[in-house]
Write a protein that holds these residues in place. Structure first.
Motif, PDB file in Angstrom:
ATOM      1  N   TRP A  36     -66.693  -5.492  26.245  1.00  0.00           N
ATOM      2  CA  TRP A  36     -67.293  -6.716  25.711  1.00  0.00           C
ATOM      3  C   TRP A  36     -66.707  -7.900  26.469  1.00  0.00           C
ATOM      4  O   TRP A  36     -65.487  -7.988  26.650  1.00  0.00           O
ATOM      5  CB  TRP A  36     -67.009  -6.873  24.215  1.00  0.00           C
ATOM      6  CG  TRP A  36     -67.814  -5.971  23.340  1.00  0.00           C
ATOM      7  CD1 TRP A  36     -67.424  -4.774  22.796  1.00  0.00           C
ATOM      8  CD2 TRP A  36     -69.143  -6.194  22.876  1.00  0.00           C
ATOM      9  NE1 TRP A  36     -68.425  -4.241  22.035  1.00  0.00           N
ATOM     10  CE2 TRP A  36     -69.499  -5.097  22.069  1.00  0.00           C
ATOM     11  CE3 TRP A  36     -70.078  -7.212  23.047  1.00  0.00           C
ATOM     12  CZ2 TRP A  36     -70.747  -4.985  21.438  1.00  0.00           C
ATOM     13  CZ3 TRP A  36     -71.317  -7.108  22.432  1.00  0.00           C
ATOM     14  CH2 TRP A  36     -71.639  -6.004  21.639  1.00  0.00           C
ATOM     15  N   PHE A  37     -67.573  -8.777  26.896  1.00  0.00           N
ATOM     16  CA  PHE A  37     -67.196 -10.005  27.574  1.00  0.00           C
ATOM     17  C   PHE A  37     -67.860 -11.171  26.836  1.00  0.00           C
ATOM     18  O   PHE A  37     -68.809 -10.972  26.085  1.00  0.00           O
ATOM     19  CB  PHE A  37     -67.670  -9.991  29.027  1.00  0.00           C
ATOM     20  CG  PHE A  37     -66.954  -8.982  29.884  1.00  0.00           C
ATOM     21  CD1 PHE A  37     -67.255  -7.631  29.803  1.00  0.00           C
ATOM     22  CD2 PHE A  37     -65.972  -9.385  30.777  1.00  0.00           C
ATOM     23  CE1 PHE A  37     -66.593  -6.696  30.576  1.00  0.00           C
ATOM     24  CE2 PHE A  37     -65.301  -8.468  31.572  1.00  0.00           C
ATOM     25  CZ  PHE A  37     -65.616  -7.115  31.466  1.00  0.00           C
ATOM     26  N   ARG A  38     -67.378 -12.376  27.080  1.00  0.00           N
ATOM     27  CA  ARG A  38     -68.025 -13.537  26.479  1.00  0.00           C
ATOM     28  C   ARG A  38     -68.073 -14.693  27.473  1.00  0.00           C
ATOM     29  O   ARG A  38     -67.215 -14.819  28.341  1.00  0.00           O
ATOM     30  CB  ARG A  38     -67.330 -13.960  25.195  1.00  0.00           C
ATOM     31  CG  ARG A  38     -65.914 -14.465  25.342  1.00  0.00           C
ATOM     32  CD  ARG A  38     -65.292 -14.667  23.955  1.00  0.00           C
ATOM     33  NE  ARG A  38     -63.928 -15.182  24.028  1.00  0.00           N
ATOM     34  CZ  ARG A  38     -63.129 -15.327  22.975  1.00  0.00           C
ATOM     35  NH1 ARG A  38     -63.553 -14.985  21.757  1.00  0.00           N
ATOM     36  NH2 ARG A  38     -61.899 -15.802  23.126  1.00  0.00           N
ATOM     37  N   GLN A  39     -69.091 -15.503  27.301  1.00  0.00           N
ATOM     38  CA  GLN A  39     -69.309 -16.640  28.193  1.00  0.00           C
ATOM     39  C   GLN A  39     -69.520 -17.872  27.340  1.00  0.00           C
ATOM     40  O   GLN A  39     -70.503 -17.972  26.597  1.00  0.00           O
ATOM     41  CB  GLN A  39     -70.517 -16.374  29.084  1.00  0.00           C
ATOM     42  CG  GLN A  39     -70.777 -17.413  30.142  1.00  0.00           C
ATOM     43  CD  GLN A  39     -71.804 -16.934  31.158  1.00  0.00           C
ATOM     44  OE1 GLN A  39     -71.837 -15.768  31.521  1.00  0.00           O
ATOM     45  NE2 GLN A  39     -72.643 -17.834  31.594  1.00  0.00           N
ATOM     46  N   ARG A  45     -67.357 -15.971  32.530  1.00  0.00           N
ATOM     47  CA  ARG A  45     -67.490 -14.769  31.719  1.00  0.00           C
ATOM     48  C   ARG A  45     -66.128 -14.083  31.630  1.00  0.00           C
ATOM     49  O   ARG A  45     -65.606 -13.585  32.632  1.00  0.00           O
ATOM     50  CB  ARG A  45     -68.545 -13.847  32.307  1.00  0.00           C
ATOM     51  CG  ARG A  45     -68.980 -12.746  31.341  1.00  0.00           C
ATOM     52  CD  ARG A  45     -70.206 -12.023  31.829  1.00  0.00           C
ATOM     53  NE  ARG A  45     -71.390 -12.897  31.824  1.00  0.00           N
ATOM     54  CZ  ARG A  45     -72.631 -12.461  32.000  1.00  0.00           C
ATOM     55  NH1 ARG A  45     -72.856 -11.166  32.184  1.00  0.00           N
ATOM     56  NH2 ARG A  45     -73.636 -13.297  32.003  1.00  0.00           N
ATOM     57  N   ASP A  46     -65.569 -14.057  30.438  1.00  0.00           N
ATOM     58  CA  ASP A  46     -64.221 -13.541  30.229  1.00  0.00           C
ATOM     59  C   ASP A  46     -64.231 -12.200  29.506  1.00  0.00           C
ATOM     60  O   ASP A  46     -65.044 -11.978  28.605  1.00  0.00           O
ATOM     61  CB  ASP A  46     -63.392 -14.533  29.406  1.00  0.00           C
ATOM     62  CG  ASP A  46     -63.165 -15.843  30.113  1.00  0.00           C
ATOM     63  OD1 ASP A  46     -63.239 -16.894  29.441  1.00  0.00           O
ATOM     64  OD2 ASP A  46     -62.910 -15.818  31.325  1.00  0.00           O
ATOM     65  N   TYR A  47     -63.287 -11.382  29.877  1.00  0.00           N
ATOM     66  CA  TYR A  47     -63.095 -10.081  29.236  1.00  0.00           C
ATOM     67  C   TYR A  47     -62.570 -10.295  27.820  1.00  0.00           C
ATOM     68  O   TYR A  47     -61.709 -11.137  27.595  1.00  0.00           O
ATOM     69  CB  TYR A  47     -62.138  -9.276  30.113  1.00  0.00           C
ATOM     70  CG  TYR A  47     -61.072  -8.458  29.436  1.00  0.00           C
ATOM     71  CD1 TYR A  47     -59.736  -8.839  29.505  1.00  0.00           C
ATOM     72  CD2 TYR A  47     -61.400  -7.283  28.784  1.00  0.00           C
ATOM     73  CE1 TYR A  47     -58.756  -8.068  28.929  1.00  0.00           C
ATOM     74  CE2 TYR A  47     -60.414  -6.510  28.203  1.00  0.00           C
ATOM     75  CZ  TYR A  47     -59.098  -6.906  28.276  1.00  0.00           C
ATOM     76  OH  TYR A  47     -58.123  -6.152  27.696  1.00  0.00           O
ATOM     77  N   TYR A  94     -71.916 -13.265  23.784  1.00  0.00           N
ATOM     78  CA  TYR A  94     -71.157 -12.029  23.959  1.00  0.00           C
ATOM     79  C   TYR A  94     -72.026 -10.986  24.658  1.00  0.00           C
ATOM     80  O   TYR A  94     -73.171 -10.740  24.245  1.00  0.00           O
ATOM     81  CB  TYR A  94     -70.682 -11.512  22.600  1.00  0.00           C
ATOM     82  CG  TYR A  94     -69.495 -12.278  22.079  1.00  0.00           C
ATOM     83  CD1 TYR A  94     -69.638 -13.589  21.617  1.00  0.00           C
ATOM     84  CD2 TYR A  94     -68.222 -11.718  22.082  1.00  0.00           C
ATOM     85  CE1 TYR A  94     -68.540 -14.311  21.164  1.00  0.00           C
ATOM     86  CE2 TYR A  94     -67.123 -12.432  21.625  1.00  0.00           C
ATOM     87  CZ  TYR A  94     -67.296 -13.726  21.176  1.00  0.00           C
ATOM     88  OH  TYR A  94     -66.204 -14.446  20.728  1.00  0.00           O
ATOM     89  N   THR A 105     -61.493  -4.088  33.393  1.00  0.00           N
ATOM     90  CA  THR A 105     -61.414  -5.347  32.660  1.00  0.00           C
ATOM     91  C   THR A 105     -61.985  -6.517  33.448  1.00  0.00           C
ATOM     92  O   THR A 105     -61.996  -7.648  32.957  1.00  0.00           O
ATOM     93  CB  THR A 105     -59.960  -5.678  32.264  1.00  0.00           C
ATOM     94  OG1 THR A 105     -59.188  -5.809  33.456  1.00  0.00           O
ATOM     95  CG2 THR A 105     -59.373  -4.603  31.368  1.00  0.00           C
ATOM     96  N   GLN A 106     -62.455  -6.261  34.655  1.00  0.00           N
ATOM     97  CA  GLN A 106     -63.007  -7.316  35.490  1.00  0.00           C
ATOM     98  C   GLN A 106     -64.525  -7.190  35.543  1.00  0.00           C
ATOM     99  O   GLN A 106     -65.069  -6.087  35.563  1.00  0.00           O
ATOM    100  CB  GLN A 106     -62.445  -7.224  36.909  1.00  0.00           C
ATOM    101  CG  GLN A 106     -60.933  -7.232  36.986  1.00  0.00           C
ATOM    102  CD  GLN A 106     -60.338  -8.504  36.436  1.00  0.00           C
ATOM    103  OE1 GLN A 106     -60.772  -9.609  36.769  1.00  0.00           O
ATOM    104  NE2 GLN A 106     -59.348  -8.368  35.554  1.00  0.00           N
ATOM    105  N   THR A 107     -65.210  -8.322  35.599  1.00  0.00           N
ATOM    106  CA  THR A 107     -66.675  -8.286  35.579  1.00  0.00           C
ATOM    107  C   THR A 107     -67.236  -7.480  36.757  1.00  0.00           C
ATOM    108  O   THR A 107     -68.246  -6.787  36.605  1.00  0.00           O
ATOM    109  CB  THR A 107     -67.267  -9.702  35.602  1.00  0.00           C
ATOM    110  OG1 THR A 107     -66.737 -10.413  36.732  1.00  0.00           O
ATOM    111  CG2 THR A 107     -66.927 -10.469  34.333  1.00  0.00           C
ATOM    112  N   TRP A 113     -75.241  -4.488  32.372  1.00  0.00           N
ATOM    113  CA  TRP A 113     -75.003  -5.552  31.402  1.00  0.00           C
ATOM    114  C   TRP A 113     -76.179  -5.679  30.443  1.00  0.00           C
ATOM    115  O   TRP A 113     -77.332  -5.459  30.825  1.00  0.00           O
ATOM    116  CB  TRP A 113     -74.836  -6.901  32.119  1.00  0.00           C
ATOM    117  CG  TRP A 113     -73.604  -6.954  32.961  1.00  0.00           C
ATOM    118  CD1 TRP A 113     -73.454  -6.513  34.244  1.00  0.00           C
ATOM    119  CD2 TRP A 113     -72.335  -7.477  32.563  1.00  0.00           C
ATOM    120  NE1 TRP A 113     -72.165  -6.723  34.662  1.00  0.00           N
ATOM    121  CE2 TRP A 113     -71.455  -7.321  33.652  1.00  0.00           C
ATOM    122  CE3 TRP A 113     -71.847  -8.062  31.395  1.00  0.00           C
ATOM    123  CZ2 TRP A 113     -70.127  -7.723  33.619  1.00  0.00           C
ATOM    124  CZ3 TRP A 113     -70.524  -8.466  31.355  1.00  0.00           C
ATOM    125  CH2 TRP A 113     -69.683  -8.298  32.457  1.00  0.00           C
TER     126      TRP A 113
END
Length: 123
Positions: A36-39, A45-47, A94, A105-107, A113
């Motif tokens: 799950w990531f969020r922007q 876009r963060d882990y 999210y 853990t990196q995009t 997606w």
């Protein structure tokens, strides 16, 4: 090909809880690390959280440790993000993502997606 569809985002008051779901189309879902990531408004876009396909180990960003829980149900091809004690700074879109790399853990490690689901936390 893997198709991911998130759901569960909505407006919630600070201190509240939400559970996000991500349904995957892949027949080999159990072999993907799910994240799950969020922007947020800064467009970065963060882990947020990751669950490994090899061991089921979970990893969390420091900002959500102790408040968020990632889990998966391989029989339902679904990954979840339980979010408790929500804060206004958790407001973001999210995204669910799938990777063939363990502990990703990196995009750039994610090849698939979803379209994202909006979470808004009011103060």
């Amino acid at each position: 090909q893997v198709q991911l569809v998130e759901s569960g985002g909505e407006l919630v008051q600070a201190g509240g809880s939400l559970r996000l779901s991500c349904a995957a189309s892949a027949q080999t879902f159990s072999r993907y690390t799910m994240g799950w990531f969020r922007q947020g408004t800064d467009k970065k876009r963060d882990y947020v959280a990751v669950i490994s396909w090899t061991s089921g180990s979970t990893y969390y960003a420091d900002s959500v440790k102790g408040r968020f829980t990632i889990s998966r149900d391989n029989a339902k091809n679904t990954v979840y993000l339980q979010m408790n004690s929500l804060k206004p700074e958790d407001t973001a879109v999210y995204y669910c993502a799938a990777s063939l790399r363990d502990r990703a853990t990196q995009t750039w490690e994610y090849g698939y997606w979803g379209q994202g689901t909006q979470v808004t936390v009011s103060s």
